[in-house]
Scaffold this motif. Structure first.
Motif, PDB file in Angstrom:
ATOM      1  N   ARG A 124      -2.485   6.830  -2.608  1.00  0.00           N
ATOM      2  CA  ARG A 124      -2.299   5.629  -3.804  1.00  0.00           C
ATOM      3  C   ARG A 124      -2.968   6.175  -4.970  1.00  0.00           C
ATOM      4  O   ARG A 124      -4.400   6.373  -4.851  1.00  0.00           O
ATOM      5  N   SER A 176       0.816  -1.306   0.133  1.00  0.00           N
ATOM      6  CA  SER A 176       0.102  -0.125  -0.108  1.00  0.00           C
ATOM      7  C   SER A 176       0.813   1.100   0.081  1.00  0.00           C
ATOM      8  O   SER A 176       1.920   1.293   0.248  1.00  0.00           O
ATOM      9  N   ASP A 184      -9.219  -5.192   8.093  1.00  0.00           N
ATOM     10  CA  ASP A 184      -8.419  -6.041   7.236  1.00  0.00           C
ATOM     11  C   ASP A 184      -8.483  -7.362   7.833  1.00  0.00           C
ATOM     12  O   ASP A 184      -8.961  -7.726   8.944  1.00  0.00           O
TER      13      ASP A 184
HETATM   14  C1  LIG Z   1      -2.950  -4.658  -1.614  1.00  0.00           C
HETATM   15  S1  LIG Z   1      -3.498  -4.371  -0.002  1.00  0.00           S
HETATM   16  C2  LIG Z   1      -4.547  -2.922  -0.205  1.00  0.00           C
HETATM   17  C3  LIG Z   1      -4.346  -2.014   0.827  1.00  0.00           C
HETATM   18  C4  LIG Z   1      -4.892  -0.608   0.365  1.00  0.00           C
HETATM   19  N1  LIG Z   1      -6.426  -0.681   0.214  1.00  0.00           N
HETATM   20  C5  LIG Z   1      -4.407  -0.080  -0.939  1.00  0.00           C
HETATM   21  O1  LIG Z   1      -5.173  -0.121  -2.056  1.00  0.00           O
HETATM   22  O2  LIG Z   1      -3.268   0.528  -1.070  1.00  0.00           O
HETATM   23  C6  LIG Z   1      -4.892  -5.793   0.091  1.00  0.00           C
HETATM   24  C7  LIG Z   1      -5.298  -5.966   1.647  1.00  0.00           C
HETATM   25  O3  LIG Z   1      -6.604  -7.033   1.652  1.00  0.00           O
HETATM   26  C8  LIG Z   1      -6.408  -7.678   2.631  1.00  0.00           C
HETATM   27  N2  LIG Z   1      -7.522  -8.862   2.209  1.00  0.00           N
HETATM   28  C9  LIG Z   1      -7.081  -9.785   1.689  1.00  0.00           C
HETATM   29  N3  LIG Z   1      -8.368 -10.553   1.601  1.00  0.00           N
HETATM   30  C10 LIG Z   1      -9.473 -10.188   2.323  1.00  0.00           C
HETATM   31  C11 LIG Z   1     -10.506 -10.556   3.174  1.00  0.00           C
HETATM   32  N4  LIG Z   1     -11.193 -11.473   2.628  1.00  0.00           N
HETATM   33  N5  LIG Z   1     -11.167  -9.733   4.109  1.00  0.00           N
HETATM   34  C12 LIG Z   1     -10.600  -8.625   4.658  1.00  0.00           C
HETATM   35  N6  LIG Z   1      -9.317  -8.091   3.876  1.00  0.00           N
HETATM   36  C13 LIG Z   1      -8.458  -8.835   3.010  1.00  0.00           C
HETATM   37  C14 LIG Z   1      -5.104  -8.299   2.687  1.00  0.00           C
HETATM   38  O4  LIG Z   1      -4.810  -8.605   4.105  1.00  0.00           O
HETATM   39  C15 LIG Z   1      -4.341  -6.821   2.357  1.00  0.00           C
HETATM   40  O5  LIG Z   1      -3.868  -6.195   3.415  1.00  0.00           O
END
Ligand SMILES: C[S@@+](CC[C@H](N)C(=O)[O-])C[C@H]1O[C@@H](n2cnc3c(N)ncnc32)[C@H](O)[C@@H]1O
Lengths: 121, 282
Positions: free
Chosen positions: B77, B73, B141
């Motif tokens: 962003r 992240s 999360d």
């Molecule tokens: C790539 S990050 C996105 C962070 C931020 N939203 C951004 O766009 O920069 C994806 C996040 O989704 C979370 N995640 C994945 N599957 C999930 C689920 N089923 N429920 C909640 N969070 C989830 C992961 O733990 C991770 O921290």
């Protein structure tokens, strides 16, 4: 094409910065210290200056102060790029008129992200 | 890795977090799970898979699920969504919620906190317009590990240089050794909570704005639809949704629609023309 003056006493850093910035479509000039950079600016003002702090003859901060007092010297976007990474240096640079600040080590992503922020990309 | 082992683990991931792991990503399983095997005194990944197969111990399954999430992240962003939040979504809400003076924002995949903190900084910068308002940011999360990091608010030099303008670093961070910690007045604006998007949403309350960015990309289409349709139930007709740059509602649900010209911003399908006009302005 926008012009960028890369100011650093290290030849290697200048080379790395040049490569990144040329890929981002900048026309590059180089200077080896603050005095050299100031002379460069007086003959042709660049659009951006990527500026190291610690350099012989004239350091980056002194260059910046002198630049901002020079005719046309308010125009260039100045981005510091230095190993000085503490809050007091950062604040001093911004107060002296720097637009952005990169703490070394840097990579293409950081340069790109900072240049986007100041509206150059 | 044997294909039956890959299927065991990828099935588990799909069931627990929605993650679809294509077979060509088997190297990701190997690189992320081998350290877990070693930490548990097991020699190889095969031993770890056997442990899963035989015992199905919850803590191990949680650890594997967390290890397979992608948590990257950055602050602000893609910039544009945050500009839209500041310049169109917030002004619109300040107008429409003038009586309640209450706004709730949900970051549904908050990861290490950059997204909710970016929103908190925007709100702090517009504090003069929000005197007497209660604005809540809830960051959730599936991974407790990333939430712990988010709560601490400690970021590396590399992290604070991706997307964060230097003026905001000076204003809202304190230097702690080599790291940068977000100031307490920003930190206290965000509440973090572990929450899995596959679960029912009833415990969360309702929201005016949802950021659900860069998480749906990991799910299959039915899961995307389910998540988005559950989200629709939590927001009023004039609520808004932000998705990541590689995500869309098109072909997934008709309960949201893209706001033309405002990339990443979605209104509900019941939004009035007046609202859409306001979201398009600027
Ligand atoms: C790539 S990050 C996105 C962070 C931020 N939203 C951004 O766009 O920069 C994806 C996040 O989704 C979370 N995640 C994945 N599957 C999930 C689920 N089923 N429920 C909640 N969070 C989830 C992961 O733990 C991770 O921290």
């Amino acid at each position: 094409m926008k012009s960028c003056l890369v100011v650093d006493d290290s030849k290697i850093i200048r080379k790395v910065a040049r490569r990144i910035l040329e890929e981002l479509n900048f026309d590059i000039q180089e200077a080896v210290d603050g005095q050299d950079a100031l002379d460069n600016c007086k003959s042709a003002m660049p659009d951006v200056v990527l500026l190291d702090w610690n350099m012989p003859v004239m350091n980056g901060l002194d260059f910046l102060k002198a630049l901002r007092k020079t005719e046309g010297g308010a125009e260039p976007v100045v981005v510091f790029c230095t190993t000085e990474n503490d809050m007091s240096h950062i604040s001093a640079a911004i107060s002296a008129g720097a637009d952005e600040y990169i703490m070394k080590p840097f990579d293409r992503e950081i340069i790109e992200s900072k240049f986007v922020q100041v509206g150059l990309l | 890795m044997r294909s039956e082992d890959f299927e065991l683990i990828s099935g588990l991931l799909k069931q627990r977090s929605g993650l679809i792991l294509p077979a060509d990503k088997v190297y990701l399983l190997e690189s992320r799970l081998t350290p877990i095997a070693h930490k548990r005194g097991l020699e190889t990944l095969d031993d770890l898979v056997n442990e899963v197969r035989l015992k199905r111990k919850e803590d191990l399954l949680v650890e594997i699920t967390e290890a397979m999430t992608t948590n990257e992240s950055f602050f602000f962003r893609d910039n544009k969504p945050f500009d839209l939040f500041k310049d169109t979504v917030m002004p619109q809400l300040i107008e429409s919620r003038a009586n309640q003076k209450r706004i709730r924002i949900w970051c549904a995949a908050a990861s290490t906190g950059q997204e909710p903190y970016s929103l908190a900084i925007i709100l702090k910068e517009m504090a003069a317009k929000l005197v007497g308002w209660k604005v809540e940011i809830v960051g959730t999360d599936i991974s407790q590990q990333v939430l712990d990091k988010a709560k601490e608010g400690m970021f590396s030099q590399f992290e604070v240089q991706r997307g964060l303008p230097i003026q905001l670093l000076i204003k809202y961070f304190n230097q702690v050794g080599d790291l940068w910690q977000i100031s307490d007045d920003i930190k206290t604006m965000v509440t973090y909570k572990m929450f899995n998007l596959l679960e029912p949403f009833s415990s969360l309350g309702s929201f005016d704005v949802i950021f659900c960015r860069n998480v749906l990309i990991y799910f299959d289409q039915p899961t995307k639809t389910q998540v988005l349709e559950k989200m629709r139930k939590l927001i009023p007709d004039d609520g808004t949704l932000f998705l990541g740059a590689a995500e869309t509602v098109l072909g997934i649900t008709d309960q949201f629609k893209p706001v033309q010209g405002q990339r990443g911003l979605y209104s509900t399908s019941n939004a009035t023309d007046d609202l859409i006009g306001k979201l398009k302005a600027v």
